[in-house]
Design an enzyme around this catalytic site. Structure first.
Site, PDB file in Angstrom:
ATOM      1  N   ALA A  62      19.130  49.264  25.153  1.00 14.58           N
ATOM      2  CA  ALA A  62      18.549  49.637  26.444  1.00 14.58           C
ATOM      3  C   ALA A  62      18.471  51.153  26.533  1.00 14.58           C
ATOM      4  O   ALA A  62      19.387  51.855  26.104  1.00 14.58           O
ATOM      5  CB  ALA A  62      19.417  49.102  27.578  1.00 14.58           C
ATOM      6  N   SER A 107      21.752  55.516  26.999  1.00 19.61           N
ATOM      7  CA  SER A 107      21.290  54.340  26.271  1.00 19.61           C
ATOM      8  C   SER A 107      22.501  53.490  25.908  1.00 19.61           C
ATOM      9  O   SER A 107      23.647  53.921  26.092  1.00 19.61           O
ATOM     10  CB  SER A 107      20.557  54.802  25.012  1.00 19.61           C
ATOM     11  N   LYS A 108      22.298  52.303  25.455  1.00 17.34           N
ATOM     12  CA  LYS A 108      23.410  51.470  24.958  1.00 17.34           C
ATOM     13  C   LYS A 108      22.827  50.332  24.132  1.00 17.34           C
ATOM     14  O   LYS A 108      21.697  49.898  24.378  1.00 17.34           O
ATOM     15  CB  LYS A 108      24.203  50.873  26.127  1.00 17.34           C
ATOM     16  N   GLY A 109      23.617  49.862  23.183  1.00 14.59           N
ATOM     17  CA  GLY A 109      23.158  48.740  22.365  1.00 14.59           C
ATOM     18  C   GLY A 109      24.269  47.735  22.179  1.00 14.59           C
ATOM     19  O   GLY A 109      25.446  48.049  22.362  1.00 14.59           O
ATOM     20  N   ASP A 150      31.294  51.689  19.723  1.00 17.13           N
ATOM     21  CA  ASP A 150      31.836  51.161  20.976  1.00 17.13           C
ATOM     22  C   ASP A 150      32.720  49.976  20.576  1.00 17.13           C
ATOM     23  O   ASP A 150      33.077  49.831  19.392  1.00 17.13           O
ATOM     24  CB  ASP A 150      30.702  50.742  21.929  1.00 17.13           C
TER      25      ASP A 150
END
Ligand code: NAD
Length: 472
Positions: A62, A107-109, A150
């Site tokens: 995202a 952002s992040k995945g 993460d």
């Protein structure tokens, strides 16, 4: 996790915290909506041949806000991962970077996988394939989108991602900056692995420099002797607990893991617990401590500081009223739901919010990215020069005062800063400044009711200014 039907989702929880902050601000009509919206989210499904069969995996990346590029945010491996969570974490990244003034968008995945169920060889294959899917859509790119570790990922996965990207796009001078959290020998930076936990320590130290703030949590004094319960002894929780106990004299009186929780009024040896978990896959059986199979119940136990460092939604409508800790230090992302946050504020519990407190990881990731782009390690040029100046100062002092400078002081003055020392210094500076920015807002604005709202206001104001100056 948020399994109470009365709880809203993680993303809605973050959005409501955002709304609470913007309600105290005077933003132009529609700008809050522009900042809050997740700009894009990409879902990928891809097959990987493992042994004789194929398995299909689902992943997301995202991009929440591109007011500054590249956007930045970790990639998580968890069997409970979903799009809502990824969007929430991406939004937190935008606010976090703005709060600590790190020039990245958010952002992040995530990949929906339980990494413990796969061999290292299979994980490498899966990670490389996921990286390829993201990279070919510019969702991994040194100037556009830079992932990091993460939950469930670390240096190893970042090394695979870096190599995959650079194999796909060879010959780019900046290629190494496509991902951070890499092993040092692959272009990583000293101090990145410990960075988020170190940032939690620096953030708590700064909090304890302000007597008014400490008193608000009905505490006094310093971190020395404070009783701390930590949930999750992974990357973040382990480093935070280790540094706070070994360097600040705090007592880790409880540790909560997946299989239950252990406690000891005298304090637990964090290194020994970590080693026990590595061989026994849980805290059960750790010698000299009380054990309970009901880990979440220990969140409610008496202590001075509760550090949730595992995952989101662990303090919810179900347990918020029973939390005894007067101070919650949010090392994990989103550990307190919006509804729980309201209950805790009513109770007078002070929360040092995630969007500030766990920003150490992205801060040191920023240093790593700058190092990759500059292609030079920090301290390389100035270290020996600093040592020479220190030596001159020692000699001048000895000559003028006709005495010998004690060895300990001599060593300090004549030791130049290496990369690790500079990274820690930069991180400390970042965490101190950001806390003071947040508390200034909290103290100056009547409508800002807690540190979380103050942190959100701090970040949103900076993003808003950027959008306004950009002219959109
Ligand atoms: P990790 O995978 O290294 O560690 C998570 C730990 O929590 C593990 O020890 C795991 O066994 C434990 N755990 C998982 N579920 C649990 C449960 N239900 N109860 C108790 N323990 C449980 O992950 P991490 O990187 O330390 O991340 C932890 C949190 O910190 C996440 O919310 C993550 O988003 C956040 N965070 C991480 C970083 C980073 O740099 N790694 C940066 C900022 C925020």
């Amino acid at each position: 996790m948020m399994n109470d039907p009365n709880e809203i989702t993680f993303r809605k929880s973050v959005d409501l915290m955002f709304d609470r902050a913007t309600a105290t601000m005077d933003l132009p009509l529609g700008l809050a909506e522009q900042i809050r919206s997740c700009n894009s989210v990409y879902q990928v499904q891809f097959g990987v041949k493992l042994g004789d069969s194929y398995e299909v995996f689902t992943g997301w990346r995202a991009v929440h806000s591109e007011h500054i590029l590249p956007v930045k945010g970790g990639i998580r491996y968890a069997d409970f991962a979903n799009q809502d969570e990824v969007e929430a974490l991406a939004a937190l990244m935008s606010y976090k970077c703005a709060i600590v003034m790190i020039p990245f968008g958010g952002s992040k995945g995530a990949l929906k996988i339980d990494p413990r169920q796969y061999s290292e060889k299979d994980l490498e294959k899966i990670t490389r394939r996921f990286a390829q899917e993201l990279a070919k859509r510019d969702l991994i790119h040194p100037s556009l989108n830079v992932p990091a570790p993460d939950m469930g990922t670390g240096e190893r996965e970042m090394g695979w991602i870096s190599d995959t990207y650079q194999s796909l796009f060879p010959g780019q001078a900046n290629g190494m900056g496509c991902v951070t959290g890499k092993p040092v020998h692959l272009g990583g930076i000293n101090g990145r692995v410990e960075a988020t936990g170190r940032g939690v320590q620096f953030g708590l130290r700064e909090y304890f420099r302000h007597p008014d703030d400490i008193a608000r949590a009905r505490l006094d004094g310093s971190l020395e002797g404070k009783r701390i319960i930590v949930q999750g002894l992974g990357n973040v929780g382990y480093h935070a607990a280790k540094f706070l106990s070994e360097e600040d004299g705090a007592k880790i009186t409880g540790i909560i893991e997946r299989d239950g929780a252990i406690s000891s009024a005298d304090g637990l040896d964090v290194e020994a617990v970590k080693a026990h978990i590595a061989t026994n896959h849980g805290v059960k059986g750790f010698p000299g401590a009380d054990y309970t199979g009901n880990g979440p119940a220990m969140l409610e136990a008496e202590c001075d500081i509760l550090i949730p460092a595992a995952m989101e939604g662990v303090i919810s409508l179900q347990n918020a009223a029973k939390i005894q800790a007067p101070l919650i230090a949010e090392a994990a992302n989103g550990p307190v739901t919006y509804a729980a946050d309201e209950i805790l504020r009513e109770k007078g519990t002070v929360i040092i919010p995630d969007a500030y407190l766990n920003a150490g990881g992205v801060t040191v990731s920023y240093f790593e990215w700058v190092k990759n782009l500059a292609r030079i390690r920090f301290g390389y040029l100035e270290r020996r020069n600093e040592e020479r100046r220190g030596q001159m100062l020692v000699e001048a002092l000895e000559k003028m005062l006709n005495t010998t400078v004690p060895q300990e002081i001599r060593d300090q003055l004549t030791t130049g800063s290496d990369e690790l020392a500079l990274v820690r210094s930069g991180l400390d500076d970042t965490m101190r400044n950001a806390y003071n920015n947040i508390r200034d807002i909290f103290n100056a604005r009547e409508k800002v009711v807690d540190l979380r709202t103050a942190a959100f206001v701090c970040g949103i104001e900076r993003i808003a200014k950027r959008y306004e100056s950009m002219g959109i």
